[in-house]
Scaffold this motif. Structure first.
Motif, short mmCIF file in Angstrom:
data_model
loop_
_atom_site.label_atom_id
_atom_site.label_comp_id
_atom_site.label_asym_id
_atom_site.label_seq_id
_atom_site.Cartn_x
_atom_site.Cartn_y
_atom_site.Cartn_z
N VAL A 49 43.81 26.82 27.67
CA VAL A 49 44.55 26.01 28.81
C VAL A 49 45.96 27.00 28.86
CG1 VAL A 49 45.52 23.85 29.34
CG2 VAL A 49 43.26 23.81 28.39
N TYR A 50 46.60 27.14 27.84
CA TYR A 50 47.86 27.87 28.05
C TYR A 50 47.66 29.11 28.74
CZ TYR A 50 50.27 24.11 25.47
OH TYR A 50 50.97 22.84 25.18
N HIS A 51 46.73 30.02 28.13
CA HIS A 51 46.30 31.14 28.76
C HIS A 51 46.06 31.11 30.07
CE1 HIS A 51 43.11 34.42 29.46
NE2 HIS A 51 44.05 35.10 29.37
N ALA A 52 45.50 30.15 30.49
CA ALA A 52 45.33 30.03 32.02
C ALA A 52 46.30 29.81 32.74
CB ALA A 52 44.21 29.07 32.27
N ALA A 53 47.14 28.84 32.38
CA ALA A 53 48.44 28.38 32.95
C ALA A 53 49.47 29.61 33.16
CB ALA A 53 49.04 27.13 32.14
N PHE A 54 49.43 30.48 32.11
CA PHE A 54 50.36 31.53 32.43
C PHE A 54 49.83 32.55 32.97
CE2 PHE A 54 52.21 29.85 28.18
CZ PHE A 54 53.59 29.58 28.68
N GLY A 55 48.55 33.00 33.17
CA GLY A 55 48.01 33.97 33.71
C GLY A 55 47.85 33.51 35.26
N LEU A 56 47.37 32.46 35.55
CA LEU A 56 47.13 32.04 36.81
C LEU A 56 48.49 32.05 37.76
CD1 LEU A 56 44.63 29.16 36.50
CD2 LEU A 56 44.26 31.13 37.80
N SER A 57 49.66 31.40 37.00
CA SER A 57 50.90 31.24 37.80
C SER A 57 51.70 32.44 37.91
CB SER A 57 51.62 29.98 37.18
OG SER A 57 51.91 30.43 35.87
N TYR A 58 51.55 33.48 37.26
CA TYR A 58 52.35 34.67 37.25
C TYR A 58 51.61 35.89 37.30
CZ TYR A 58 55.65 31.37 35.16
OH TYR A 58 56.51 30.44 35.05
N TYR A 59 50.49 35.98 37.47
CA TYR A 59 49.63 37.37 37.77
C TYR A 59 48.67 37.29 38.72
CZ TYR A 59 51.82 38.23 33.21
OH TYR A 59 52.69 38.46 32.18
#
Length: 103
Positions: A49-59
């Protein structure tokens, strides 16, 4: 925060998504996990979930496993579209993406 900003966060279209994308993404994915009664829960879900949250919002591109990609890219969430992030999973899909980058 003043009252007007708080009110705007909950009344304008996609304001929460724009103001606090991390919370928007994590709450959506966690809700999708809970909604799927047949889905087994794993210890690593928290990190996914954290991986997705950072990945989706910044990359622009995010690589993940097939199950998480399915949750992110399909109804009811479709969060990849909200953040205009291309989701990749599986070695062949990833290889094709990088081969096409060279062209």
């Amino acid at each position: 925060l003043d009252d007007k900003r708080i009110e705007a966060a909950f009344t304008s279209d996609n304001a929460i998504r724009n103001l606090i994308p991390f919370s928007y993404i994590t709450s959506g994915i966690r809700a999708a996990y809970r909604w799927d009664y047949g889905r087994n829960s794993y210890l690593t879900d928290h990190f996914d979930v954290y991986h997705a949250a950072f990945g989706l919002s910044y990359y622009d591109v995010m690589i993940t496993e097939r199950g998480l990609k399915h949750i992110i890219c399909n109804n009811p969430l479709k969060i990849d579209q909200d953040f205009q992030t291309e989701m990749l999973s599986g070695s062949q899909e990833i290889i094709r993406y990088f081969e096409n980058m060279e062209k």
